[in-house]
Design a protein around this motif. Structure first.
Motif, PDB file in Angstrom:
ATOM      1  N   UNK A   1       0.819  -1.207   0.000  1.00 20.22           N
ATOM      2  CA  UNK A   1       0.000   0.000   0.000  1.00 20.22           C
ATOM      3  C   UNK A   1       0.853   1.258   0.000  1.00 20.22           C
ATOM      4  N   UNK A   2       1.977   1.228   0.702  1.00 25.94           N
ATOM      5  CA  UNK A   2       2.785   2.423   0.877  1.00 25.94           C
ATOM      6  C   UNK A   2       3.745   2.726  -0.252  1.00 25.94           C
ATOM      7  N   UNK A   3       4.000   1.778  -1.138  1.00 29.99           N
ATOM      8  CA  UNK A   3       4.956   2.044  -2.212  1.00 29.99           C
ATOM      9  C   UNK A   3       4.412   3.099  -3.166  1.00 29.99           C
ATOM     10  N   UNK A   4       5.302   3.928  -3.679  1.00 26.71           N
ATOM     11  CA  UNK A   4       4.890   5.012  -4.552  1.00 26.71           C
ATOM     12  C   UNK A   4       4.698   4.613  -5.997  1.00 26.71           C
ATOM     13  N   UNK A   5       4.952   3.380  -6.339  1.00 30.92           N
ATOM     14  CA  UNK A   5       4.797   2.897  -7.709  1.00 30.92           C
ATOM     15  C   UNK A   5       3.609   1.953  -7.796  1.00 30.92           C
ATOM     16  N   UNK A   6       2.972   1.973  -8.948  1.00 32.19           N
ATOM     17  CA  UNK A   6       1.832   1.090  -9.154  1.00 32.19           C
ATOM     18  C   UNK A   6       2.264  -0.363  -9.139  1.00 32.19           C
ATOM     19  N   UNK A   7       1.642  -1.162  -8.301  1.00 33.09           N
ATOM     20  CA  UNK A   7       1.992  -2.576  -8.170  1.00 33.09           C
ATOM     21  C   UNK A   7       0.756  -3.417  -8.436  1.00 33.09           C
ATOM     22  N   UNK A   8       0.869  -4.278  -9.440  1.00 30.31           N
ATOM     23  CA  UNK A   8      -0.258  -5.131  -9.842  1.00 30.31           C
ATOM     24  C   UNK A   8       0.219  -6.577  -9.830  1.00 30.31           C
ATOM     25  N   UNK A   9      -0.570  -7.453  -9.229  1.00 31.62           N
ATOM     26  CA  UNK A   9      -0.248  -8.881  -9.177  1.00 31.62           C
ATOM     27  C   UNK A   9      -1.376  -9.649  -9.850  1.00 31.62           C
ATOM     28  N   UNK A  10      -1.018 -10.551 -10.750  1.00 34.69           N
ATOM     29  CA  UNK A  10      -2.017 -11.382 -11.427  1.00 34.69           C
ATOM     30  C   UNK A  10      -1.724 -12.858 -11.180  1.00 34.69           C
ATOM     31  N   UNK A  11      -2.707 -13.704 -11.477  1.00 38.08           N
ATOM     32  CA  UNK A  11      -2.456 -15.142 -11.437  1.00 38.08           C
ATOM     33  C   UNK A  11      -1.921 -15.597 -12.790  1.00 38.08           C
ATOM     34  N   UNK A  12      -1.821 -16.902 -12.968  1.00 36.56           N
ATOM     35  CA  UNK A  12      -1.232 -17.416 -14.207  1.00 36.56           C
ATOM     36  C   UNK A  12      -2.163 -17.267 -15.407  1.00 36.56           C
ATOM     37  N   UNK A  13      -3.402 -16.846 -15.183  1.00 37.61           N
ATOM     38  CA  UNK A  13      -4.330 -16.594 -16.284  1.00 37.61           C
ATOM     39  C   UNK A  13      -4.477 -15.101 -16.580  1.00 37.61           C
ATOM     40  N   UNK A  14      -3.691 -14.279 -15.901  1.00 35.91           N
ATOM     41  CA  UNK A  14      -3.764 -12.844 -16.135  1.00 35.91           C
ATOM     42  C   UNK A  14      -4.893 -12.161 -15.401  1.00 35.91           C
ATOM     43  N   UNK A  15      -5.490 -12.825 -14.400  1.00 37.66           N
ATOM     44  CA  UNK A  15      -6.557 -12.221 -13.598  1.00 37.66           C
ATOM     45  C   UNK A  15      -5.914 -11.440 -12.449  1.00 37.66           C
ATOM     46  N   UNK A  16      -6.313 -10.185 -12.294  1.00 42.51           N
ATOM     47  CA  UNK A  16      -5.706  -9.324 -11.283  1.00 42.51           C
ATOM     48  C   UNK A  16      -6.120  -9.782  -9.890  1.00 42.51           C
ATOM     49  N   UNK A  17      -5.108  -9.948  -9.019  1.00 40.60           N
ATOM     50  CA  UNK A  17      -5.337 -10.372  -7.647  1.00 40.60           C
ATOM     51  C   UNK A  17      -5.022  -9.274  -6.640  1.00 40.60           C
ATOM     52  N   UNK A  18      -4.166  -8.339  -7.030  1.00 44.05           N
ATOM     53  CA  UNK A  18      -3.804  -7.243  -6.134  1.00 44.05           C
ATOM     54  C   UNK A  18      -3.575  -5.989  -6.965  1.00 44.05           C
ATOM     55  N   UNK A  19      -4.039  -4.851  -6.430  1.00 45.69           N
ATOM     56  CA  UNK A  19      -4.007  -3.590  -7.170  1.00 45.69           C
ATOM     57  C   UNK A  19      -3.842  -2.481  -6.131  1.00 45.69           C
ATOM     58  N   UNK A  20      -2.606  -1.974  -5.972  1.00 51.79           N
ATOM     59  CA  UNK A  20      -2.357  -1.047  -4.865  1.00 51.79           C
ATOM     60  C   UNK A  20      -2.822   0.378  -5.198  1.00 51.79           C
ATOM     61  N   UNK A  21      -2.877   1.277  -4.203  1.00 46.87           N
ATOM     62  CA  UNK A  21      -3.367   2.647  -4.442  1.00 46.87           C
ATOM     63  C   UNK A  21      -2.598   3.400  -5.520  1.00 46.87           C
ATOM     64  N   UNK A  22      -1.271   3.177  -5.598  1.00 45.16           N
ATOM     65  CA  UNK A  22      -0.495   3.863  -6.632  1.00 45.16           C
ATOM     66  C   UNK A  22      -0.913   3.410  -8.024  1.00 45.16           C
TER      67      UNK A  22
END
Length: 211
Positions: free
Chosen positions: A66-87
């Motif tokens: 949450x605190x990182x200043x860069x956009x961080x996106x995590x997906x599964x092996x099918x490209x489905x987004x699992x995490x999407x931080x405020x940045x």
């Protein structure tokens, strides 16, 4: 007692110097000492400590993401987004609830400087690659409000210990400020040229009036 066929209680095995209770020797041995086994209370307390440790780890990871200043996106092996931080929300203009559990391509599209979608999506290529790969370069993305912004991105495939692909981590950095800073000297020079032309035009007009 043994020769008389009578019962002899077994004892714990081990070094008699470390555990004198093994004496007298010659008895049947068992590998587990019931007096050294944890009680029910100890088992419950250990489980609670493990849960607290896992909760602290989750809180720490959440704070980092949450605190990182860069956009961080995590997906599964099918490209489905699992995490999407405020940045990532700031960069893309898409809130977390709109992005999580959605296909990556429905949230982010990589474009060239003219707003044309790239023919070969590098993120899709990473997911299809049999080896760990990273990409990092500048592209453009269109925010939800329609604006086109430049971003640096890095995408890395995530694999488990067996080498199987389990997802991907994408880092986005908004380059809008850098682009504005790079264009500012040219804009300043253009403004100076316009002022010079206006001054020159005024001088020419004044000479014509004097005639």
């Amino acid at each position: 007692r043994a020769l008389d066929g009578r019962y002899i209680a077994p004892a714990a095995g081990g070094d008699l110097l470390r555990n004198p209770e093994v004496l007298p020797t010659g008895r049947n041995l068992h590998g587990l000492d019931p007096f050294r086994m944890p009680s029910n209370h100890a088992v419950k307390d250990g489980a609670q400590q493990a849960e607290r440790l896992l909760a602290e780890h989750d809180q720490w990871m959440s704070a980092v993401i949450t605190g990182t200043g860069e956009g961080l996106i995590v997906t599964d092996d099918h490209g489905i987004i699992k995490s999407f931080n405020p940045a990532a929300c700031e960069v893309t203009g898409c809130c977390e609830t709109e992005a999580v559990q959605k296909p990556l391509e429905s949230v982010i599209q990589f474009l060239d400087g003219h707003g044309t979608e790239l023919h070969q999506d590098p993120l899709f290529e990473i997911l299809q690659s049999p080896v760990h790969r990273q990409w990092g370069k500048e592209v453009f993305i269109r925010r939800r409000d329609g604006t086109l912004i430049p971003v640096d991105y890095t995408a890395s495939a995530v694999r488990n210990d067996a080498g199987r692909l389990i997802g991907m981590v994408i880092v986005l950095r908004d380059n809008s400020e850098r682009h504005r800073a790079e264009r500012q000297p040219a804009a300043d020079a253009l403004q100076r040229n316009r002022q010079h032309l206006d001054e020159h035009a005024g001088q020419v007009a004044a000479r014509h009036r004097d005639r």
